[in-house]
Design a protein around this motif. Structure first.
Motif, PDB file in Angstrom:
ATOM      1  N   ALA A  74       0.835  -1.208   0.000  1.00 51.50           N
ATOM      2  CA  ALA A  74       0.000   0.000   0.000  1.00 51.50           C
ATOM      3  C   ALA A  74       0.869   1.258   0.000  1.00 51.50           C
ATOM      4  O   ALA A  74       0.615   2.209  -0.748  1.00 51.50           O
ATOM      5  N   VAL A  75       1.908   1.280   0.835  1.00 56.49           N
ATOM      6  CA  VAL A  75       2.813   2.440   0.908  1.00 56.49           C
ATOM      7  C   VAL A  75       3.551   2.632  -0.410  1.00 56.49           C
ATOM      8  O   VAL A  75       3.667   3.749  -0.924  1.00 56.49           O
ATOM      9  N   ALA A  76       4.045   1.533  -1.007  1.00 53.46           N
ATOM     10  CA  ALA A  76       4.812   1.627  -2.258  1.00 53.46           C
ATOM     11  C   ALA A  76       3.949   2.193  -3.378  1.00 53.46           C
ATOM     12  O   ALA A  76       4.382   3.079  -4.131  1.00 53.46           O
ATOM     13  N   TYR A  77       2.730   1.695  -3.509  1.00 52.02           N
ATOM     14  CA  TYR A  77       1.869   2.199  -4.576  1.00 52.02           C
ATOM     15  C   TYR A  77       1.452   3.643  -4.315  1.00 52.02           C
ATOM     16  O   TYR A  77       1.227   4.419  -5.252  1.00 52.02           O
ATOM     17  N   TYR A  78       1.360   4.047  -3.033  1.00 52.17           N
ATOM     18  CA  TYR A  78       1.048   5.449  -2.744  1.00 52.17           C
ATOM     19  C   TYR A  78       2.197   6.352  -3.206  1.00 52.17           C
ATOM     20  O   TYR A  78       1.974   7.404  -3.817  1.00 52.17           O
ATOM     21  N   ILE A  79       3.431   5.959  -2.920  1.00 54.74           N
ATOM     22  CA  ILE A  79       4.587   6.744  -3.355  1.00 54.74           C
ATOM     23  C   ILE A  79       4.614   6.838  -4.875  1.00 54.74           C
ATOM     24  O   ILE A  79       4.899   7.898  -5.444  1.00 54.74           O
ATOM     25  N   LYS A  80       4.291   5.736  -5.535  1.00 55.12           N
ATOM     26  CA  LYS A  80       4.293   5.692  -7.001  1.00 55.12           C
ATOM     27  C   LYS A  80       3.190   6.559  -7.591  1.00 55.12           C
ATOM     28  O   LYS A  80       3.251   6.986  -8.737  1.00 55.12           O
ATOM     29  N   GLY A  81       2.137   6.843  -6.804  1.00 53.62           N
ATOM     30  CA  GLY A  81       1.022   7.636  -7.299  1.00 53.62           C
ATOM     31  C   GLY A  81      -0.139   6.805  -7.794  1.00 53.62           C
ATOM     32  O   GLY A  81      -1.104   7.338  -8.326  1.00 53.62           O
ATOM     33  N   ASP A  82      -0.076   5.476  -7.627  1.00 55.85           N
ATOM     34  CA  ASP A  82      -1.147   4.571  -8.050  1.00 55.85           C
ATOM     35  C   ASP A  82      -2.089   4.366  -6.864  1.00 55.85           C
ATOM     36  O   ASP A  82      -2.000   3.405  -6.129  1.00 55.85           O
ATOM     37  N   VAL A 259      12.494   8.242  -8.166  1.00 52.31           N
ATOM     38  CA  VAL A 259      11.438   7.730  -7.296  1.00 52.31           C
ATOM     39  C   VAL A 259      10.261   7.198  -8.108  1.00 52.31           C
ATOM     40  O   VAL A 259       9.497   6.362  -7.645  1.00 52.31           O
ATOM     41  N   GLU A 260      10.090   7.702  -9.339  1.00 49.78           N
ATOM     42  CA  GLU A 260       8.965   7.322 -10.215  1.00 49.78           C
ATOM     43  C   GLU A 260       7.633   7.823  -9.672  1.00 49.78           C
ATOM     44  O   GLU A 260       6.603   7.188  -9.829  1.00 49.78           O
ATOM     45  N   SER A 261       7.646   8.995  -9.021  1.00 49.66           N
ATOM     46  CA  SER A 261       6.429   9.575  -8.469  1.00 49.66           C
ATOM     47  C   SER A 261       5.836  10.552  -9.475  1.00 49.66           C
ATOM     48  O   SER A 261       6.450  11.564  -9.819  1.00 49.66           O
ATOM     49  N   LEU A 262       4.614  10.265  -9.963  1.00 52.65           N
ATOM     50  CA  LEU A 262       3.977  11.129 -10.953  1.00 52.65           C
ATOM     51  C   LEU A 262       3.718  12.528 -10.397  1.00 52.65           C
ATOM     52  O   LEU A 262       3.860  13.531 -11.106  1.00 52.65           O
ATOM     53  N   TRP A 263       3.321  12.597  -9.108  1.00 51.74           N
ATOM     54  CA  TRP A 263       3.041  13.914  -8.526  1.00 51.74           C
ATOM     55  C   TRP A 263       4.298  14.788  -8.537  1.00 51.74           C
ATOM     56  O   TRP A 263       4.249  15.962  -8.910  1.00 51.74           O
ATOM     57  N   ASN A 301      -6.235  11.398 -15.414  1.00 46.95           N
ATOM     58  CA  ASN A 301      -6.950  10.150 -15.693  1.00 46.95           C
ATOM     59  C   ASN A 301      -7.028   9.277 -14.445  1.00 46.95           C
ATOM     60  O   ASN A 301      -8.072   8.722 -14.116  1.00 46.95           O
ATOM     61  N   GLN A 302      -5.888   9.137 -13.752  1.00 49.38           N
ATOM     62  CA  GLN A 302      -5.875   8.313 -12.545  1.00 49.38           C
ATOM     63  C   GLN A 302      -6.805   8.889 -11.481  1.00 49.38           C
ATOM     64  O   GLN A 302      -7.508   8.159 -10.796  1.00 49.38           O
ATOM     65  N   GLN A 303      -6.815  10.241 -11.359  1.00 53.48           N
ATOM     66  CA  GLN A 303      -7.656  10.843 -10.332  1.00 53.48           C
ATOM     67  C   GLN A 303      -9.127  10.598 -10.637  1.00 53.48           C
ATOM     68  O   GLN A 303      -9.911  10.294  -9.745  1.00 53.48           O
ATOM     69  N   LYS A 304      -9.547  10.745 -11.930  1.00 57.84           N
ATOM     70  CA  LYS A 304     -10.937  10.497 -12.278  1.00 57.84           C
ATOM     71  C   LYS A 304     -11.309   9.052 -11.973  1.00 57.84           C
ATOM     72  O   LYS A 304     -12.384   8.774 -11.447  1.00 57.84           O
TER      73      LYS A 304
END
Length: 628
Positions: A74-82, A259-263, A301-304
């Motif tokens: 959960a933490v890893a995907y949050y950092i990634k922005g997913d 980091v590969e963070s989209l944000w 797109n991800q946010q929608k």
């Protein structure tokens, strides 16, 4: 006795062996978790690989180990922005921790759910989760572990413009993180204090906070460095220190890529573009703006999708609570009915001795049975009514979701292209001749977008009427040509030549004009999305029997047979693939194509030519034939 002794020795050795194997598996899982945590804020992809190994080993382990693995996912995907994947793992972790009544684990999951709410700008809901987490840590006797909750409350307060309250919570987070030994939370809190100072216009104080992060005794991770260097770049840009701003902005982008963070990538590329523009490097600024647009589109797109998925999740949770309440009520009624049945049985035994009263009791029982049947009939009728209303609500929600998805899907790209052209002209980095050419391109794009908007509004009205089809005669090549202009810039940016072979006798089809627009938009958009730079898209027509065929041949690498079967077989939104220039989609385009073709007596064929491209063929009845 000798055999019994051997059996006991064998049994004891088996127990010790099983215990040793279990201990070895547990040690391996914890080793992979430590490796994942060591690289998580510097290289998310590497962390996910370690977590996959830990997950495979933990499959048959206890709830605590599986919960630890799920929480790290959960933490890893949050950092990634997913956030979709992150939310899924937080809910899975919460379920496992509730089984073991792990209060600290439950508090961590509350923070995780708050982060997801925060990620889609639902800050009041996010703050509510963080406050619940603080209470949970306090009840568990670990108040200092609530330091991330105070940090995240402050982040939401910054977004709401409550800078004084945010600053107070950031100082609380730093004090608690020092007690808990959480240097990462301390670094993040200092970064956010720098942001607060910047928003207040205190640039020197902001720079001081960012350097406290970078020059800390314990080196910050790449995620923290990315934010700090970006903050320095913003502050130096405000102070007109262009060279220093440029140096720090480049570092910020490099760390965000790691980091590969989209944000972070979206924020940092925009800052770098502003620095380049301030320094007069317009070509570099335009390049960074194009990258920024890609990241922004991806986040949009991800946010929608996250908003839709989160609303669906909340709806399911609300429905589960309602069903549980109804189930409790049914069980209560069953208990009452069971008690009545027992009482009646005793009465029957007693009435056997008192024959005179037996007939009276029989009549009472018959009356009770009739009343029960009547009640059951009423319950069945109510259930049928509820079922019909739920179906009507599902249809209404589906139409609404399609409406918003279509508007975002088909209007975002042309409007973003027009915005970029205006920004270039405003920046003054183009000559008069280039400006005239850009204005000509913009006029083509505006005309195409205007036509597209009219079609979308026509389609939206039909959706509000409940998917009603209003077929009419439509000159197919004219419709295709109008829609083609809306993708003029998108094709030009990829150096794609759209070859439209218009027949001498323009074929006329019988179809709903709005539905036809949506079908052509999505197929042509996908063709541009998957066509390699410098290749062609070919559009031509064919008549066969009583049908008109529209062929759109892209210049991609060809679609696999498995993907063709998946497209033909799916009945709901499917996962959108990344285009040749990292374009992202909503995953509903082909679903709408299939739905509207079915409503208009249309057909879809897909051919693939590996290495050369894919051919999408849609057909409609001729106008003279109409709908049989």
């Amino acid at each position: 006795m000798y055999r019994i002794a051997l059996f006991i020795i064998f049994l004891w050795s088996s127990i010790l062996s099983a215990s040793a194997r279990e201990s070895t598996v547990s040690d391996s899982i914890n080793l992979y978790l430590d490796q994942a945590q060591g690289v998580m804020y510097n290289n998310v992809s590497a962390a996910l690989l370690f977590l996959e190994k830990a997950e495979a080993l933990a499959e048959n382990s206890g709830e605590d180990l599986r919960a630890k693995v799920a929480h790290n996912f959960a933490v890893a995907y949050y950092i990634k922005g997913d956030y979709d994947a992150s939310l899924e793992f937080y809910l899975k972790t919460l379920q496992l921790y509730r089984v073991t009544n792990n209060k600290i684990g439950i508090a961590k999951c509350l923070i995780g759910q708050g982060l997801i709410q925060q990620g889609i700008d639902r800050h009041r809901e996010a703050i509510s989760f963080f406050e619940q987490a603080i209470k949970a840590y306090k009840k568990a006797g670990a108040s200092e572990d609530a330091n991330p909750a105070f940090l995240n409350i402050a982040i939401s307060q910054i977004e709401e413009g409550k800078l004084n309250a945010a600053e107070e919570n950031l100082h609380k987070a730093i004090a608690l993180s020092k007690k808990a030994g959480r240097r990462d939370v301390e670094h993040l809190s200092l970064n956010k204090l720098g942001q607060v100072a910047f928003l207040r216009g205190n640039l020197d104080k902001a720079v001081s906070y960012y350097y406290q992060v970078l020059e800390n005794g314990e080196e910050p991770n790449n995620w923290e460095k990315s934010f700090a260097y970006a903050g320095l770049a913003e502050a130096y840009l405000k102070q007109d220190k262009i060279i220093a701003a440029r140096e720090n902005a480049l570092k910020a982008v490099d760390y965000a890529n790691g980091v590969e963070s989209l944000w972070d990538l979206e924020r940092n590329t925009l800052i770098l573009a502003e620095v380049y523009a301030a320094g007069g490097e317009m070509a570099k600024a335009y390049k960074e703006l194009k990258l920024n647009k890609k990241y922004k589109d991806s986040l949009y797109n991800q946010q929608k999708l996250r908003e839709i998925n989160l609303l669906q999740l909340e709806s399911r949770e609300s429905e589960n609570e309602r069903l549980q309440a109804e189930n409790d009520l049914v069980e209560q009624k069953l208990f009452i009915n069971s008690s009545i049945t027992i009482a009646l049985a005793i009465a029957v035994v007693f009435l056997v001795l008192l024959f005179v009263l037996f007939r009276k009791n029989a009549r009472q029982k018959a009356q009770f049975t009739r009343a029960l049947k009547s009640r059951n009939k009423t319950i069945l009728e109510k259930n049928e009514l509820i079922s019909r209303r739920n179906k009507e609500l599902d249809v209404s929600n589906s139409a609404k979701d399609r409406l918003f998805s279509i508007l975002s899907h088909d209007l975002r790209s042309p409007l973003a292209s027009i915005q970029q052209l205006l920004e270039l002209i405003k920046a003054g980095g183009v000559s008069q001749e280039e400006q005239k050419a850009l204005l000509d391109e913009m006029l083509i794009q505006v005309n195409g977008t205007s036509a597209m908007l009219q079609n979308l509004l026509h389609w939206a009205n039909s959706q509000l009427d409940g998917n009603k089809v209003k077929p009419e005669e439509v000159v197919l090549p004219e419709k295709v040509k109008k829609i083609q202009t809306a993708y003029f810039l998108a094709a030009k940016n990829k150096d794609i030549d759209i070859v439209h072979e218009e027949p001498v006798d323009a074929p006329v089809v019988w179809a709903d004009r709005g539905h036809l627009s949506v079908i052509i938009h999505n197929i042509l958009s996908n063709a541009i999305k998957f066509t390699r730079k410098g290749r062609k898209i070919k559009i031509f027509y064919r008549e066969a029997g009583e049908r008109i065929f529209l062929h759109i041949f892209d210049g991609g690498e060809g679609i696999s047979e498995e993907k063709i079967e998946e497209i033909k077989g799916f009945a709901s939104r499917m996962l959108s693939q990344v285009g040749t220039d990292m374009e992202l989609g909503t995953g509903i385009g082909l679903l709408l194509v299939k739905q509207f073709l079915e409503l208009n007596n249309g057909q879809l064929e897909i051919n693939t030519f590996p290495g050369k491209g894919s051919e999408f063929i849609v057909s409609f009845p001729k106008a003279a034939v109409k709908d049989n």
